[in-house]
Design a protein around this motif. Structure first.
Motif, PDB file in Angstrom:
ATOM      1  N   ARG A  91       0.417   9.405  -9.270  1.00  0.00           N
ATOM      2  CA  ARG A  91       0.093   8.986  -7.911  1.00  0.00           C
ATOM      3  C   ARG A  91      -1.290   8.349  -7.862  1.00  0.00           C
ATOM      4  O   ARG A  91      -2.194   8.741  -8.609  1.00  0.00           O
ATOM      5  N   THR A 108       6.658  13.563  -2.358  1.00  0.00           N
ATOM      6  CA  THR A 108       5.826  12.432  -1.924  1.00  0.00           C
ATOM      7  C   THR A 108       6.301  11.149  -2.595  1.00  0.00           C
ATOM      8  O   THR A 108       6.923  11.171  -3.667  1.00  0.00           O
ATOM      9  N   ARG A 109       5.993  10.028  -1.964  1.00  0.00           N
ATOM     10  CA  ARG A 109       6.351   8.728  -2.503  1.00  0.00           C
ATOM     11  C   ARG A 109       5.519   8.438  -3.756  1.00  0.00           C
ATOM     12  O   ARG A 109       4.395   8.924  -3.882  1.00  0.00           O
TER      13      ARG A 109
END
Length: 663
Positions: A551, A529-530
């Protein structure tokens, strides 16, 4: 349990070259397994002349020798308590053998959330940069930017982070190694991990400071027990009672336990103010404990045991402290709208039971005027204890055993260690300036009965009250001091029978922290994931996601904010019986990209009416009887979301991006 074998990598006894290359040193070992090249040292020693010989050689007078003995005893209690807690923690989690990721996962719920800010500050380019980051936090409640020093009680983490940066900076300047790392073979086909020990390791430094603080707390307990009883033996009784009943105390903050008997001097008032401030800044619920103190003091004043001048001095000190805390927390409105603040104001004009009514009225008036509802869930929780009232937020608390009424086993355990009988006897005989302590004990007992978790205040106070069996004022009728001490030692011997059994039961707890499913989840998030991908899910899991992956998250375990509670309610609609489209719309409004679904939250039921779907039935009665959405998703019968990761515990669901009209 995963078996682990530790292999030394940071220091090898093989060659001097290897030793010179290693930038790490080894701290005192905590494992029962002795490592290669590390020999234990015996610090106990004896002298043929005994204590009198030592005293003679040092030139100590009897009074100086007594003071030295007290100092050594305080140090012994502090060291023993720290060692006791360290060993319990190590035995339970095998913390010394955990990787950095496993250590972070071991900090669950709010612990993980608070530790994440400590981690942010120590990893920032500078301390001021780290402080700026936590005061302008963009990760905790995406997309909001919040000042976490205002919202949370983060000063302990800020102080510890500054100490850590100073410690590592000084050691680095002088070239002194601060930790040792080891390669851990976890077995069962798992890859080895690196584990570090020593004060240079952030997690190790953090927990070591916590245990040192608890050790200091035991010294304070000893001094307070000695002061209250007028005997150093009373201090010993207090500390031993605490150890014997340690299982009844999950955590003990350093609260203001002032006797208020010598109130009046400016120095005493300053000390009281500092004590209250150091209590209020680290803990959001300190105001409720201080409320019980004010109530107990007010009752002592009404009964004639506290002079009006002293009462006024105490009130002024409390009000000044509250104002300072309000400033240091950047105007946290929850402080001004608390029952504690209202009680300090109303106490000047009201007497007796009228004070209670005016406190409640003023509290709700201030909340309305300032538009603050952050502690509304506390009022709902109290209301639910005396009526049939319940809503989503109160059930989130009352369905947890620690927020339920005190279990019957707790007073039974107090009976077995004689802690309860001794307190009953002491309260029956207490008089004069000590009445305040009885009233405070009653207040803590009421809190503990209503909310079992709050026995963390009752148990230590009972231990302090137990010291009064050494008081000549209360028990002088037994006879001369020798006879009284004989009785005390006899009581202590009886207490020790069950007390030592309790201690041995705690020492026998052997475990090891391991959460492979969550480790897989966090690794997947990091790799797939970014860095700015937004997550939502169960509050405890969100703390781990923020801490270990960095995140952004939309909800977290700190439930003392009205806006956060509403966000969490929207997130938890995944576990309701609503339609998939409704839940999807809720998540899209929050900007969620990934939802972490845990099947256990869909099926877990602590007691009737306490599964998540049943809790939602209170808020969403029109859908009662339908199959919960989380069950449909687990069965893949209605895949409203795309599953992008799955293991035995967790499913990561991809949430469609929100359209403009939903934002």
């Amino acid at each position: 349990m995963v078996a682990k074998t530790k292999k030394q990598t940071g220091k090898s006894p093989a060659t001097q070259t290897d030793r010179d290359r290693s930038p790490l040193v080894s701290p005192p070992g905590k494992s029962n397994v002795r490592r290669p090249g590390r020999e234990g040292k015996v610090f106990n020693s004896t002298h043929s002349n005994g204590l009198s010989g030592i005293r003679h050689k040092l030139g100590l007078t009897p009074s100086a020798a007594a003071k030295l003995g007290i100092t050594l005893l305080l140090g012994k209690f502090r060291t023993t308590s720290s060692y006791h807690l360290t060993q319990l923690f190590e035995n339970d989690r095998h913390f010394s053998h955990l990787s950095n990721l496993e250590k972070e996962m071991a900090f669950r719920t709010e612990m993980g959330l608070y530790y994440s800010y400590y981690k942010t500050i120590i990893e920032a380019p500078s301390f001021l940069d780290g402080l700026h980051m936590v005061m302008n936090d963009r990760l905790t409640e995406h997309p909001l930017v919040i000042n976490t020093l205002k919202r949370f009680n983060l000063y302990p983490e800020v102080v510890l982070a500054s100490w850590y940066r100073m410690y590592t900076g000084v050691m680095g300047y002088f070239g002194i190694p601060t930790k040792m790392c080891w390669s851990i073979n976890r077995g069962e086909g798992l890859t080895p991990v690196d584990s570090c020990e020593g004060m240079g390791d952030p997690a190790y430094f953090y927990v070591a400071c916590v245990f040192l603080l608890n050790g200091m707390m035991m010294s304070i307990f000893f001094m307070y027990g000695s002061y209250l009883s007028g005997s150093r033996l009373g201090g010993v009784i207090t500390t031993l009672c605490f150890f014997f009943n340690h299982g009844e105390v999950s955590a003990v903050p350093l609260i203001s336990l002032s006797g208020y008997s010598n109130v009046g001097a400016l120095g005493t008032m300053v000390a009281l103010g500092i004590s209250n401030l150091c209590f209020m800044l680290p803990w959001q619920f300190a105001q409720f404990v201080l409320l019980t103190q004010v109530a107990s003091l007010f009752a002592s004043y009404i009964l004639g045991y506290l002079a009006a001048a002293k009462m006024q001095s105490i009130l002024v000190t409390h009000m000044i402290t509250l104002g300072v805390c309000f400033v240091l927390m950047f105007g946290n409105s929850m402080l001004l709208t608390s029952f504690y603040a209202s009680s300090l104001v109303s106490i000047w004009v009201m007497q007796g039971l009228a004070w209670v009514g005016s406190t409640v009225l003023l509290k709700f008036l201030l909340s309305t005027v300032l538009g603050a509802s952050d502690d509304a869930h506390i009022s709902g929780l109290i209301k639910s204890k005396f009526t049939s009232y319940k809503d989503f937020h109160t059930l989130m608390y009352t369905c947890a055993a620690e927020f339920d009424f005190m279990e019957l086993e707790t007073p039974v355990r107090y009976l077995k260690t004689l802690l309860l009988p001794i307190n009953v006897l002491v309260v029956a005989l207490i008089a004069g300036r000590m009445v305040y302590h009885s009233l405070q004990l009653v207040a803590f007992a009421v809190l503990a009965i209503l909310i079992m978790r709050l026995k963390l205040f009752l148990t230590p106070h009972m231990c302090i009250m137990a010291s009064l069996i050494c008081s000549r004022q209360l028990f002088g009728w037994i006879g001369e001091k020798f006879k009284q001490h004989t009785v005390v030692f006899a009581v202590l011997a009886i207490m020790a029978i069950q007390g030592m059994t309790n201690l041995q039961a705690q020492w026998a707890i052997i475990g090891e922290f391991s959460n492979l499913p969550q480790e897989e989840l966090l690794d997947w998030i990091q790799e797939n994931t970014r860095p700015n991908a937004v997550f939502a899910g169960a509050m405890p899991t969100m703390a781990s996601v923020k801490l270990s992956t960095g995140r952004p998250i939309v909800n977290h375990p700190h439930y003392e904010d009205a806006g956060l509670r509403e966000r969490t309610k929207l997130v938890y609609s995944m576990y309701s019986r609503m339609s998939g489209e409704t839940v999807k719309r809720n998540l899209m409004k929050l900007g969620v990209e990934f939802f972490i679904l845990e099947d256990s939250w869909c099926t877990r039921r602590t007691r009737p009416g306490c599964s998540m779907p049943e809790i939602w039935d209170i808020e969403d009665p029109q859908n009662v009887g339908k199959t919960p959405l989380c069950t449909h998703i687990s069965r893949n019968s209605r895949p409203h979301f795309t599953t992008v990761f799955s293991n035995d515990i967790y499913k990561v669901l991809k949430v469609p991006k929100a359209t403009k009209d939903l934002r």
